[in-house]
Design an enzyme around this catalytic site. Sequence first.
Site, PDB file in Angstrom:
ATOM      1  N   ARG A  22     114.582  34.219  27.209  1.00  0.00           N
ATOM      2  CA  ARG A  22     113.309  34.107  28.051  1.00  0.00           C
ATOM      3  C   ARG A  22     112.300  33.291  27.765  1.00  0.00           C
ATOM      4  O   ARG A  22     111.088  32.977  28.232  1.00  0.00           O
ATOM      5  CB  ARG A  22     112.740  35.383  28.563  1.00  0.00           C
ATOM      6  CG  ARG A  22     113.935  36.228  29.091  1.00  0.00           C
ATOM      7  CD  ARG A  22     114.289  35.868  30.188  1.00  0.00           C
ATOM      8  NE  ARG A  22     115.231  36.743  31.152  1.00  0.00           N
ATOM      9  CZ  ARG A  22     116.334  36.608  31.716  1.00  0.00           C
ATOM     10  NH1 ARG A  22     116.733  35.557  31.815  1.00  0.00           N
ATOM     11  NH2 ARG A  22     117.080  37.707  32.057  1.00  0.00           N
ATOM     12  N   ASN A  52     119.082  29.130  30.290  1.00  0.00           N
ATOM     13  CA  ASN A  52     118.126  29.480  31.939  1.00  0.00           C
ATOM     14  C   ASN A  52     116.815  29.785  31.704  1.00  0.00           C
ATOM     15  O   ASN A  52     116.172  30.753  32.142  1.00  0.00           O
ATOM     16  CB  ASN A  52     118.931  30.272  32.831  1.00  0.00           C
ATOM     17  CG  ASN A  52     119.027  31.619  32.280  1.00  0.00           C
ATOM     18  OD1 ASN A  52     119.270  31.766  31.045  1.00  0.00           O
ATOM     19  ND2 ASN A  52     119.354  32.492  33.358  1.00  0.00           N
ATOM     20  N   ASP A 277     125.281  39.848  27.243  1.00  0.00           N
ATOM     21  CA  ASP A 277     124.356  39.128  28.576  1.00  0.00           C
ATOM     22  C   ASP A 277     123.222  40.001  28.545  1.00  0.00           C
ATOM     23  O   ASP A 277     122.720  40.098  29.703  1.00  0.00           O
ATOM     24  CB  ASP A 277     125.403  39.125  29.687  1.00  0.00           C
ATOM     25  CG  ASP A 277     124.571  38.246  30.834  1.00  0.00           C
ATOM     26  OD1 ASP A 277     123.934  37.595  30.569  1.00  0.00           O
ATOM     27  OD2 ASP A 277     125.314  38.347  32.137  1.00  0.00           O
TER      28      ASP A 277
END
Length: 408
Positions: A22, A52, A277
Amino acid sequence: EVVDAAGLVALPGFVDLHTHLREPGREDAETIDTGSASATLGGYTAVFAMANTDPVADNAVLVEHVWRRGREVGLVDVHPVGAVTVGLGGERLAELGGMARSAAQVRMFSDDGVCVADPLLMRRALEYSSVLGATIAQHAEEPRLTVGAQAHEGERAALLGLAGWPAAAEESIVARDCLLAHRTGGRLHVCHVSTAGTVEVLRWAAGPLAALPTLAAGGRPGRVSAEVTPHHLLLTDERLATYDPVNKVNPPLRTEADTLALRAALAEGVIDCVATDHAPHAPQDKDCEWSAARPGMLGLETALSVVVETMVTTGLLDWRGVARVMSERPAELVGLADQGRPIAVGEPASLVLIDPTAHWTVRGSESASLADNTPFEGMRLPARVVATMLRGRFTARDGKVLRWIDSC
Ligand code: DOR
Ligand code: ZN
Ligand code: ZN
């Protein structure tokens, strides 16, 4: 310093090919620092940080930044994963070569979070990956089949009136990209396999498909590898009964038959490895309506115990097998030189010490992650990490993170 390891299991440090840290962008959910702390407590010595972020890690400057920050924290090796396209789900290939040649030495490129749905783009990425010796990690979702999807397509989702995520949305795109990888000589890594049907696609890719001719330069064959998450090994869509958004994840929790097929495939080597994940989310993104909640679950600190519960307690893997799926095989897939293999004499060790007889109760609030969205809350699980060592230095011991400053 003498360490009493009587009764403990020593394995090479775990390698996670799929972690969301993040940073940059959502430091309220996790940072490279807190994610690294969570990883070392879970027995990991290397993690692959997904692309991402905000901004997306699609260029050399950004991946170098993540890599340097990981080194400064110094608890685990943080390997940035580059985005396949400019922006996630973008329409142009990113400068894969620039990221591969950067100080971060990116060896994996991913479309995780948003798919490369365009087959031409995926084909070019696979061709290029074979030139670079890198791997393309695929999020395994055909987005045109998951528009609005909220949960596994089945009875549970129907009862709750949630739009279904079909198994074929995963299986169809995995089959497509196995073909593209084989024909181009590219290296494809299938992320978070969740259905029994995908296991059959992987069997076909390793068998009949591999026997077909490849068009790659020099006839170099493609390579397909795959990972499974701890949550897809243990949890099913029965969890939806509580309607708790902590159970919302992409791909969704499937059926019991799927979990059994995934376990068998991992034991057999049809699925290569376990990847977490690990997907930390800020409270406001989980403590809300199901449809508004973000998908994803914490994974780093519970992975070992869930693997022991589903694979060792059931007799499907022994400790040697745990080393294979959590360390050796993932390190091999991305070509890590100093991780995931037996330690040579005189070499600073990266390893994990485990108490195989311990049991513990999972509490999200006790996790080193900034987030607390663990789906295993309150569960009593077997096996505990006692200590983690990165290149000869303890980074975690007895549930405490040891930073440079503590050991100097
Ligand atoms: O559940 C998921 N969470 N699946 C993904 O593909 C992305 C991830 C995230 O970034 O939160
Ligand atoms: Zn994904
Ligand atoms: Zn992911």
